[in-house]
Structures are given as structure tokens and as C-alpha cells.
Design a protein around this motif. Sequence first.
Motif, short mmCIF file in Angstrom:
data_model
loop_
_atom_site.label_atom_id
_atom_site.label_comp_id
_atom_site.label_asym_id
_atom_site.label_seq_id
_atom_site.Cartn_x
_atom_site.Cartn_y
_atom_site.Cartn_z
N ALA B 44 0.84 -1.18 0.00
CA ALA B 44 0.00 0.00 0.00
C ALA B 44 0.88 1.25 0.00
O ALA B 44 2.04 1.19 0.45
N LYS B 47 3.51 2.18 2.76
CA LYS B 47 3.49 1.11 3.75
C LYS B 47 4.48 0.00 3.42
O LYS B 47 5.21 0.08 2.43
N GLU B 50 3.21 -6.79 2.04
CA GLU B 50 2.21 -7.73 2.55
C GLU B 50 2.14 -8.92 1.61
O GLU B 50 1.88 -8.76 0.41
N SER B 69 -6.46 -11.74 4.81
CA SER B 69 -7.08 -10.48 4.38
C SER B 69 -7.72 -10.58 3.00
O SER B 69 -8.54 -9.73 2.64
N LYS B 93 -11.90 -3.57 -2.22
CA LYS B 93 -12.12 -2.56 -1.19
C LYS B 93 -11.07 -1.47 -1.33
O LYS B 93 -10.00 -1.70 -1.93
N THR B 94 -11.36 -0.32 -0.75
CA THR B 94 -10.38 0.77 -0.85
C THR B 94 -9.05 0.37 -0.23
O THR B 94 -7.99 0.80 -0.70
N GLU B 95 -9.09 -0.48 0.78
CA GLU B 95 -7.85 -0.90 1.43
C GLU B 95 -7.03 -1.88 0.60
O GLU B 95 -5.93 -2.28 1.00
N ASP B 96 -7.55 -2.30 -0.54
CA ASP B 96 -6.77 -3.13 -1.46
C ASP B 96 -5.89 -2.27 -2.38
O ASP B 96 -5.11 -2.81 -3.17
N THR B 97 -6.01 -0.97 -2.27
CA THR B 97 -5.16 -0.07 -3.07
C THR B 97 -3.70 -0.30 -2.73
O THR B 97 -3.29 -0.20 -1.56
N SER B 128 -11.13 3.12 -5.85
CA SER B 128 -11.72 4.39 -5.43
C SER B 128 -12.97 4.67 -6.25
O SER B 128 -13.04 4.29 -7.42
#
Lengths: 108, 129
Positions: B44, B47, B50, B69, B93-97, B128
Motif C-alpha cells: 500500500a 506502507k 504484505e 485479508s 475494497k479501498t484498502e486493497d489499493t 476508489s
Amino acid sequence: EIVLTQSPGTLSLSPGERATLSCRAGQSVSYSYVAWYQQKPGLTPRLLIFGSSNRAPGIPDRFSGSGSGTDFTLTISRLEPEDFAVYYCHQYGSSPGTFGQGTKVEIK
Amino acid sequence: EVQLVESGGGLVQPGRSLRLSCKFSGFSSGFSFGDYAMTWVRQAPGKGLEWVGFIRSKAFGGTIEYAASVTGRFSISRDDSESIAYLQMTSLKTEDTAVYYCARGFGSGWISVGYLDTWGQGTLVTVSS
């Protein structure tokens, strides 16, 4: 899942100094299957060490790895200007593979 | 020289799907794409790394493992005849960006997922609305 905790988060050193990076696992890593990677901004990670202590091809001998069980260490004997980067440990002895959160080695 | 080239990234709305590809090329001491496990890793923005999942070689059953996840939303496959690995992502999901990397899992087996000796350049996925 094996959680890896790297310390310190940031290491501020001068060229020529010795860097010691730690990676602690929440449980024992099978066969000491820990690797270390270097990543510079905007670039792909590069493999440095595998099997806890084996240098990847082309990696200078100032990089060394050690450890077993739950405690692993990456040592850079004398920092060169190109060594300032982020370093990640990775356990691959069991699934899922996991990475530490990274240690940034910055110029003091 | 072994090379991995990812493609398929881009901007996608939450809830939609996207498929990434990872093309292997090059000669490596008599080994071929099908001899290796292939792993997907993501990062990310700003970050750390992962581990997303991997697929074993056929010699080890071609079985697949995923990070918690993404389990149930992502699926990994491979086409050894074309030397390509895929990451199918659904219900994004946005957190998969993240930037998604494929990497060769060297030394993987029935238990070990392999260390990552060769990486692609990565492809950016932005989720997004």
C-alpha cells in the motif's frame, strides 16, 4: 500466522558505520527460513539473504545474516551510501508467508 | 536472465473486479516457469510489504494459499504453457489499493512458501469511487 517484529523502526547511522537490524518471530520459524530484502524508494525489493545466513548472488559480503528459532539479525558491516534504504525480513517456512514491518536505515 | 512483468492494474471502483497478470520470460539454468511457485505481494502507498498468496508448482500439487485479508475474494491461478500467473481480485475494497508484485518463490515445497529471488516491477491498483 507467524508475526515478525522488526527493530528498530529507524536506524540513523553514518557511512562506514555498522548496522544491526533485528527481526523477532512470534513463534519458531521452520528450518530458519528467513529472508531479508532491501527496498529503495520507487524500486522493487531486492533479495539479500535467504535461509537466515545465505547471501543471494551478487550481494556484497558486507551484508550478513544470522539467527535461528525466533531471533534473526541482518548486519551491514560498513555502510556504503547505496545501503541507505528500507529492509524487510520475511519468513517463508510456513504459510502464510509474512513480512516484518521494515527498518529504515537513514543517513545521520 | 529471468524477468517477470505484471500488467492489468488501474483504477477500479469498490466492489468491482480486476485481474492481474504476471508474465515470466528468460532462461534459468534449464528450469522453466512451471518448476517454480509464484507469489503475489502487495504494498500500500507508503506502507510495508504484505504477502498476498502463492501457487505451488505442479510438482507440489499446484495448491494455493492466501493471506487471511484476501481469502474468499482473491484467487490465484497459473498457465504453465503460457508462463503466466494470474491474480483475480473480486469485491475490491479501498484498502486493497496498492502496488501488486509477482515474485518467484524459490525453494518452495509442500510446507515452505519459498523465498522471493526475482520480482516484477509491480502494477498499481487503485480502488476508489
